[in-house]
Design a protein around this motif. Structure first.
Motif, mmCIF file in Angstrom:
data_model
loop_
_atom_site.group_PDB
_atom_site.id
_atom_site.type_symbol
_atom_site.label_atom_id
_atom_site.label_comp_id
_atom_site.label_asym_id
_atom_site.label_seq_id
_atom_site.Cartn_x
_atom_site.Cartn_y
_atom_site.Cartn_z
ATOM 1 N N GLU A 1 0.841 -1.208 0.000
ATOM 2 C CA GLU A 1 0.000 0.000 0.000
ATOM 3 C C GLU A 1 0.871 1.251 0.000
ATOM 4 O OE1 GLU A 1 -4.006 1.708 0.288
ATOM 5 O OE2 GLU A 1 -3.238 -0.284 -0.154
ATOM 6 N N HIS A 2 0.572 2.172 -0.921
ATOM 7 C CA HIS A 2 1.282 3.450 -1.027
ATOM 8 C C HIS A 2 2.795 3.251 -1.198
ATOM 9 C CE1 HIS A 2 -2.530 5.174 0.054
ATOM 10 N NE2 HIS A 2 -2.504 4.656 1.255
ATOM 11 N N ALA A 3 3.194 2.242 -1.956
ATOM 12 C CA ALA A 3 4.609 1.922 -2.117
ATOM 13 C C ALA A 3 5.395 3.081 -2.724
ATOM 14 C CB ALA A 3 4.770 0.669 -2.971
ATOM 15 N N LEU A 4 4.828 3.745 -3.735
ATOM 16 C CA LEU A 4 5.549 4.835 -4.384
ATOM 17 C C LEU A 4 5.711 6.025 -3.445
ATOM 18 C CD1 LEU A 4 6.894 6.186 -6.769
ATOM 19 C CD2 LEU A 4 4.639 6.713 -7.705
ATOM 20 N N VAL A 5 4.657 6.367 -2.730
ATOM 21 C CA VAL A 5 4.732 7.493 -1.790
ATOM 22 C C VAL A 5 5.795 7.235 -0.733
ATOM 23 C CG1 VAL A 5 3.463 8.727 0.019
ATOM 24 C CG2 VAL A 5 2.347 8.223 -2.167
ATOM 25 N N ARG A 6 5.818 6.033 -0.205
ATOM 26 C CA ARG A 6 6.796 5.708 0.824
ATOM 27 C C ARG A 6 8.213 5.749 0.275
ATOM 28 N NH1 ARG A 6 3.592 0.580 3.655
ATOM 29 N NH2 ARG A 6 1.907 1.835 4.587
ATOM 30 N N ALA A 7 8.407 5.287 -0.952
ATOM 31 C CA ALA A 7 9.738 5.321 -1.550
ATOM 32 C C ALA A 7 10.209 6.760 -1.751
ATOM 33 C CB ALA A 7 9.733 4.573 -2.874
ATOM 34 N N VAL A 8 9.328 7.622 -2.270
ATOM 35 C CA VAL A 8 9.692 9.021 -2.478
ATOM 36 C C VAL A 8 10.062 9.683 -1.153
ATOM 37 C CG1 VAL A 8 8.804 11.285 -3.185
ATOM 38 C CG2 VAL A 8 8.366 9.262 -4.608
ATOM 39 N N ASN A 9 9.299 9.395 -0.115
ATOM 40 C CA ASN A 9 9.586 10.006 1.185
ATOM 41 C C ASN A 9 10.894 9.499 1.793
ATOM 42 O OD1 ASN A 9 7.418 11.804 1.391
ATOM 43 N ND2 ASN A 9 6.035 10.206 2.117
ATOM 44 N N ARG A 10 11.326 8.308 1.412
ATOM 45 C CA ARG A 10 12.640 7.836 1.848
ATOM 46 C C ARG A 10 13.749 8.585 1.125
ATOM 47 N NH1 ARG A 10 13.980 2.967 3.738
ATOM 48 N NH2 ARG A 10 15.986 4.032 3.963
ATOM 49 N N LEU A 11 13.506 8.968 -0.119
ATOM 50 C CA LEU A 11 14.545 9.612 -0.920
ATOM 51 C C LEU A 11 14.724 11.089 -0.581
ATOM 52 C CD1 LEU A 11 13.601 8.068 -4.389
ATOM 53 C CD2 LEU A 11 15.571 7.432 -2.973
ATOM 54 N N ILE A 12 13.625 11.788 -0.294
ATOM 55 C CA ILE A 12 13.672 13.248 -0.124
ATOM 56 C C ILE A 12 14.760 13.697 0.852
ATOM 57 C CG2 ILE A 12 12.395 15.248 0.755
ATOM 58 C CD1 ILE A 12 9.861 14.038 -0.488
ATOM 59 N N PRO A 13 14.875 13.113 2.061
ATOM 60 C CA PRO A 13 15.886 13.624 2.999
ATOM 61 C C PRO A 13 17.321 13.383 2.557
ATOM 62 C CG PRO A 13 14.244 12.234 4.105
ATOM 63 C CD PRO A 13 14.080 12.027 2.646
ATOM 64 N N HIS A 14 17.522 12.479 1.604
ATOM 65 C CA HIS A 14 18.872 12.135 1.175
ATOM 66 C C HIS A 14 19.320 12.897 -0.060
ATOM 67 C CE1 HIS A 14 19.242 8.800 4.039
ATOM 68 N NE2 HIS A 14 17.969 8.548 3.788
ATOM 69 N N ALA A 15 18.447 13.698 -0.636
ATOM 70 C CA ALA A 15 18.798 14.496 -1.810
ATOM 71 C C ALA A 15 19.198 15.902 -1.373
ATOM 72 C CB ALA A 15 17.614 14.566 -2.768
#
Length: 288
Positions: A76-90
């Motif tokens: 559930e909401h796999a893409l949203v969770r992936a994007v939120n993992r990436l944001i702090p690392h960019a």
């Protein structure tokens, strides 16, 4: 390069996020994955991340140009969770696009101007996000294309799009925010959960500390969710997507209820930005 999960990517290849703009593609299934990757590579994204099931096999030439990340894509909401993992690392200010397989980003004049030019202008306009409308694509012959995906003969709706005021916490409309509807989600809304009927998606955005993408594809920073700046029209984009058609034909509760997506307002999708602008599904703003 292939990574055994998002933690592995962040440990070994995190610097790739600094080479923006970054496209994040979630392959929910194996349909049109390579065409999706090719489209976004051609659009001018410098880094492309593919979240995919382990069973996906990619052409080696394409695989060499992307970071392929093994991922439980059906969560559930796999893409949203992936994007939120990436944001702090960019690095702050990095431009991201996110979408699914069998979805294709279009922007005004994309035939002659790449996405880097688009986002450079949008940044100069002091905009940190760009609204996109998800335009449903579908096959005209579901007997030949039972999954509703036919790139060569793709159809879309030319009318039936509308917007409603987006209520705020106290019931008052939010400034410069609207909920947009249309396409086959509107025509077959009895088969689409209410929370998934909107076609607006803030699909392009700049990273910043503390930013969170919400499950409805809006952001915790309210200005990111606006369709225009206060002083003039702003650029918008479109995401041409087979995703809803695929879902309606793969879901046992709807597939037998929908013998065809055709109606009197179906037109051939021309794979052009001009068609989308003419139909009012994309706004060039001040970019001519």
């Amino acid at each position: 390069m292939r990574h055994a999960g998002i933690d592995d990517f962040l440990r070994l290849a995190r610097p790739a996020l600094a080479a923006g703009p970054v496209a994040v593609i979630m392959a929910e299934d194996l349909v049109e994955v390579e065409s999706t990757l090719q489209h976004h590579l051609a659009a001018g994204f410098r880094t492309l991340l593919l979240f995919a099931p382990q069973t996906l096999v990619l052409d080696p030439e394409i695989a060499a140009q992307v970071h392929r990340i093994d991922h439980p894509v059906r969560e559930e909401h796999a893409l949203v969770r992936a994007v939120n993992r990436l944001i702090p690392h960019a690095p702050p200010g990095t431009w991201f696009y996110y979408g699914y397989n069998a979805e294709y980003l279009f922007h005004p004049f994309c035939e002659t101007r790449n996405v880097r030019e688009l986002l450079a202008f949008h940044t100069e306009e002091r905009r940190d996000a760009m609204l996109a409308y998800v335009v449903d694509l579908y096959a005209g012959d579901l007997d030949r294309f039972p999954n509703a995906v036919d790139r060569a003969g793709a159809l879309m709706d030319r009318t039936g799009y509308y917007a409603l005021a987006r209520p705020g916490p106290e019931g008052h409309p939010k400034e410069r925010q609207l909920d947009f509807f249309g396409g086959i989600r509107w025509r077959f809304e009895e088969h689409v959960p209410r929370a998934r009927r909107k076609i607006d998606r803030v699909a392009l955005f700049r990273s910043q500390p503390g930013l969170v993408l919400r499950d409805d594809f809006t952001f915790s920073a309210e200005e990111y969710n606006t369709y225009a700046c206060p002083w003039h029209h702003s650029l918008t984009a479109a995401v041409a997507s087979f995703r809803t058609a695929k879902a309606l034909k793969s879901n046992p509760g709807s597939t037998y209820e929908i013998p065809t997506f055709l109606w009197h307002n179906s037109v051939a999708f021309e794979w052009s930005s001009q068609q989308l602008m003419t139909l009012g599904l994309m706004e060039p703003g001040q970019w001519f």
